[in-house]
Design an enzyme around this catalytic site. Sequence first.
Site, PDB file in Angstrom:
ATOM      1  N   GLU A  89     -16.670  39.865  46.184  1.00 31.81           N
ATOM      2  CA  GLU A  89     -17.137  38.520  46.529  1.00 31.81           C
ATOM      3  C   GLU A  89     -16.626  38.110  47.901  1.00 31.81           C
ATOM      4  O   GLU A  89     -15.548  38.515  48.317  1.00 31.81           O
ATOM      5  CB  GLU A  89     -16.551  37.499  45.551  1.00 31.81           C
ATOM      6  CG  GLU A  89     -17.050  37.623  44.164  1.00 31.81           C
ATOM      7  CD  GLU A  89     -16.354  36.636  43.246  1.00 31.81           C
ATOM      8  OE1 GLU A  89     -15.636  35.733  43.725  1.00 31.81           O
ATOM      9  OE2 GLU A  89     -16.528  36.786  42.034  1.00 31.81           O
ATOM     10  N   CYS A 102     -13.617  33.480  53.393  1.00 34.48           N
ATOM     11  CA  CYS A 102     -12.554  33.991  52.521  1.00 34.48           C
ATOM     12  C   CYS A 102     -12.974  35.400  52.122  1.00 34.48           C
ATOM     13  O   CYS A 102     -13.989  35.579  51.442  1.00 34.48           O
ATOM     14  CB  CYS A 102     -12.435  33.072  51.306  1.00 34.48           C
ATOM     15  SG  CYS A 102     -11.212  33.640  50.137  1.00 34.48           S
ATOM     16  N   CYS A 109      -7.931  43.615  41.303  1.00 39.19           N
ATOM     17  CA  CYS A 109      -6.542  43.382  41.720  1.00 39.19           C
ATOM     18  C   CYS A 109      -5.631  43.771  40.566  1.00 39.19           C
ATOM     19  O   CYS A 109      -5.999  43.616  39.409  1.00 39.19           O
ATOM     20  CB  CYS A 109      -6.354  41.906  42.063  1.00 39.19           C
ATOM     21  SG  CYS A 109      -4.694  41.521  42.654  1.00 39.19           S
ATOM     22  N   CYS A 113      -2.284  37.877  37.878  1.00 41.18           N
ATOM     23  CA  CYS A 113      -2.040  36.427  37.801  1.00 41.18           C
ATOM     24  C   CYS A 113      -2.908  35.840  36.686  1.00 41.18           C
ATOM     25  O   CYS A 113      -4.097  36.134  36.603  1.00 41.18           O
ATOM     26  CB  CYS A 113      -2.366  35.757  39.131  1.00 41.18           C
ATOM     27  SG  CYS A 113      -1.396  36.415  40.496  1.00 41.18           S
ATOM     28  N   CYS A 116      -6.381  33.936  37.199  1.00 44.61           N
ATOM     29  CA  CYS A 116      -7.322  34.536  38.152  1.00 44.61           C
ATOM     30  C   CYS A 116      -8.279  35.506  37.464  1.00 44.61           C
ATOM     31  O   CYS A 116      -7.865  36.370  36.688  1.00 44.61           O
ATOM     32  CB  CYS A 116      -6.513  35.274  39.215  1.00 44.61           C
ATOM     33  SG  CYS A 116      -7.536  36.178  40.368  1.00 44.61           S
ATOM     34  N   GLY A 156      -8.105  40.595  45.375  1.00 45.04           N
ATOM     35  CA  GLY A 156      -7.148  41.578  45.882  1.00 45.04           C
ATOM     36  C   GLY A 156      -5.914  40.936  46.472  1.00 45.04           C
ATOM     37  O   GLY A 156      -5.931  39.787  46.880  1.00 45.04           O
ATOM     38  N   GLU A 157      -4.829  41.714  46.459  1.00 43.24           N
ATOM     39  CA  GLU A 157      -3.576  41.278  47.077  1.00 43.24           C
ATOM     40  C   GLU A 157      -3.495  41.985  48.441  1.00 43.24           C
ATOM     41  O   GLU A 157      -3.311  43.215  48.503  1.00 43.24           O
ATOM     42  CB  GLU A 157      -2.399  41.660  46.151  1.00 43.24           C
ATOM     43  CG  GLU A 157      -1.032  41.715  46.786  1.00 43.24           C
ATOM     44  CD  GLU A 157      -0.623  40.429  47.510  1.00 43.24           C
ATOM     45  OE1 GLU A 157      -0.600  39.368  46.884  1.00 43.24           O
ATOM     46  OE2 GLU A 157      -0.330  40.508  48.727  1.00 43.24           O
ATOM     47  N   SER A 188      -2.865  35.482  52.472  1.00 44.79           N
ATOM     48  CA  SER A 188      -2.239  34.900  51.289  1.00 44.79           C
ATOM     49  C   SER A 188      -1.709  35.998  50.376  1.00 44.79           C
ATOM     50  O   SER A 188      -2.424  36.936  50.043  1.00 44.79           O
ATOM     51  CB  SER A 188      -3.294  34.075  50.547  1.00 44.79           C
ATOM     52  OG  SER A 188      -2.781  33.633  49.331  1.00 44.79           O
ATOM     53  N   LEU A 212       2.749  30.309  45.425  1.00 44.38           N
ATOM     54  CA  LEU A 212       4.009  30.049  44.717  1.00 44.38           C
ATOM     55  C   LEU A 212       3.713  29.576  43.295  1.00 44.38           C
ATOM     56  O   LEU A 212       4.170  30.174  42.330  1.00 44.38           O
ATOM     57  CB  LEU A 212       4.820  29.009  45.500  1.00 44.38           C
ATOM     58  CG  LEU A 212       6.275  28.886  45.094  1.00 44.38           C
ATOM     59  CD1 LEU A 212       7.042  30.169  45.383  1.00 44.38           C
ATOM     60  CD2 LEU A 212       6.935  27.704  45.819  1.00 44.38           C
ATOM     61  N   HIS A 213       3.012  28.487  43.181  1.00 44.04           N
ATOM     62  CA  HIS A 213       2.472  27.976  41.915  1.00 44.04           C
ATOM     63  C   HIS A 213       3.486  27.532  40.867  1.00 44.04           C
ATOM     64  O   HIS A 213       3.094  27.139  39.767  1.00 44.04           O
ATOM     65  CB  HIS A 213       1.505  28.981  41.260  1.00 44.04           C
ATOM     66  CG  HIS A 213       0.393  29.416  42.154  1.00 44.04           C
ATOM     67  ND1 HIS A 213      -0.257  28.547  43.021  1.00 44.04           N
ATOM     68  CD2 HIS A 213      -0.193  30.628  42.352  1.00 44.04           C
ATOM     69  CE1 HIS A 213      -1.177  29.215  43.687  1.00 44.04           C
ATOM     70  NE2 HIS A 213      -1.159  30.466  43.327  1.00 44.04           N
ATOM     71  N   ASN A 287      -9.541  25.727  39.771  1.00 45.85           N
ATOM     72  CA  ASN A 287     -10.880  25.926  39.210  1.00 45.85           C
ATOM     73  C   ASN A 287     -10.682  26.571  37.845  1.00 45.85           C
ATOM     74  O   ASN A 287     -10.043  27.610  37.744  1.00 45.85           O
ATOM     75  CB  ASN A 287     -11.678  26.911  40.085  1.00 45.85           C
ATOM     76  CG  ASN A 287     -12.369  26.235  41.241  1.00 45.85           C
ATOM     77  OD1 ASN A 287     -13.029  25.226  41.099  1.00 45.85           O
ATOM     78  ND2 ASN A 287     -12.204  26.824  42.415  1.00 45.85           N
ATOM     79  N   CYS A 330     -11.694  32.431  42.584  1.00 43.17           N
ATOM     80  CA  CYS A 330     -11.494  33.839  42.855  1.00 43.17           C
ATOM     81  C   CYS A 330     -11.970  34.739  41.717  1.00 43.17           C
ATOM     82  O   CYS A 330     -11.469  34.678  40.608  1.00 43.17           O
ATOM     83  CB  CYS A 330      -9.987  34.005  43.079  1.00 43.17           C
ATOM     84  SG  CYS A 330      -9.462  35.637  43.408  1.00 43.17           S
TER      85      CYS A 330
HETATM   86  S1  SF4 Z   1      -6.451  38.277  43.491  1.00 38.57           S
HETATM   87 FE1  SF4 Z   1      -4.683  37.036  44.097  1.00 38.57          FE
HETATM   88  S2  SF4 Z   1      -4.522  35.458  42.494  1.00 38.57           S
HETATM   89 FE2  SF4 Z   1      -5.861  37.080  41.707  1.00 38.57          FE
HETATM   90  S3  SF4 Z   1      -4.483  38.433  40.529  1.00 38.57           S
HETATM   91 FE3  SF4 Z   1      -4.642  39.240  42.617  1.00 38.57          FE
HETATM   92  S4  SF4 Z   1      -2.885  38.356  43.687  1.00 38.57           S
HETATM   93 FE4  SF4 Z   1      -3.187  37.138  41.834  1.00 38.57          FE
END
Ligand code: SF4
Length: 342
Positions: A89, A102, A109, A113, A116, A156-157, A188, A212-213, A287, A330
């Site tokens: 995406e 973005c 990923c 998280c 997500c 993705g990280e 990020s 951080l969250h 979201n 995301c």
């Molecule tokens: S894409 Fe970002 S928010 Fe989603 S699991 Fe991976 S690191 Fe976490």
Amino acid sequence: MINILDLSQEELKNWLQDNNEKAFRAEQVFNWIYKGQWDFKEMKNVNTSAIDKLTANFYIGIPKVLEKLYSKDGTIKLLIALSDGNVIETVIMKYKHGNSICVSTQVGCRMGCRFCASTLGGRIRDLTAGEILSQILLAEVIISGKISNVVLMGSGEPLDNFSNVIKFIELVNSPKGLNIGQRHITLSTCGLVPKIYELADKKLQITLAISLHASTDEKRKEMMPIANRYSINEILQACKYYTDKTNRRITFEYALVKGSNDTKEDAYKLCDLLKGTLSHVNLIPINEVTEREYQRSEDRAILEFYNILMSKGIETTIRREMGSDINAACGQLRRSYIDATR
Ligand code: SF4
């Protein structure tokens, strides 16, 4: 076959010279590509023998648009297929100060998280630098305009795909490329501490954003498995190192989840953590993701949280909700696509 977008202009120059062609053809070829001409044969000022060699060895890896969603607020969400059929995406956001994108940096990923959707099927593979770049080239053609800000915050990280992401930043920042300034690029991360140090040592002028969250390790562990590897304290130390090396202010992303991390106590703890740091907090009304149990905080709680941070001198913004009517969180669109095509 090689995706030509993975090459810098310098690398293509060298290749052309090694193949008995003029080095300046590299600039011509990339100029065409940046203008949206993605067929070597249509590059009118390039000689036939160079075109034949390029066609035999390279392809121009622009992804295929599978779905295009337009939000009422002007946000455009793209579901696109890479050359191997994997789907990612990309989101284009229109602001008064210019167009932002973005981009995704991995297919899926592995960070897990809990809020997500991108992580639901795990990590399939890393994107190459050219595949990250191709999202911008495609976007510019779709909006018939320029992208001026890039956010590495899609699926993705980014720091889990370090070398490709660094090369992407070099390509996008290059005056011979898209020439987007480093200060207009935000990366990020969920907090891969050793990679934050490595990034700091590159001394780039990009903005580092930390997801951080939560303001305690216990709460963070409930939301983000990475918190079991690195504590908030370790992340903050790495951020200090980043600031010392680059002089850049860190952005802390804080997604507010109802009844989980949005209390007054959480806000005061966050103030204590960030006191005296060169930082900025971005509060994100979450979201909601169908497959996840998290709920968006109430407006009253969001405002209260914001006021507490501001009263303690911590610069804070509440992120405008972009594209909430088009599954812009995301990974949501990709997830729906995978479910539908299973
Ligand atoms: S894409 Fe970002 S928010 Fe989603 S699991 Fe991976 S690191 Fe976490």
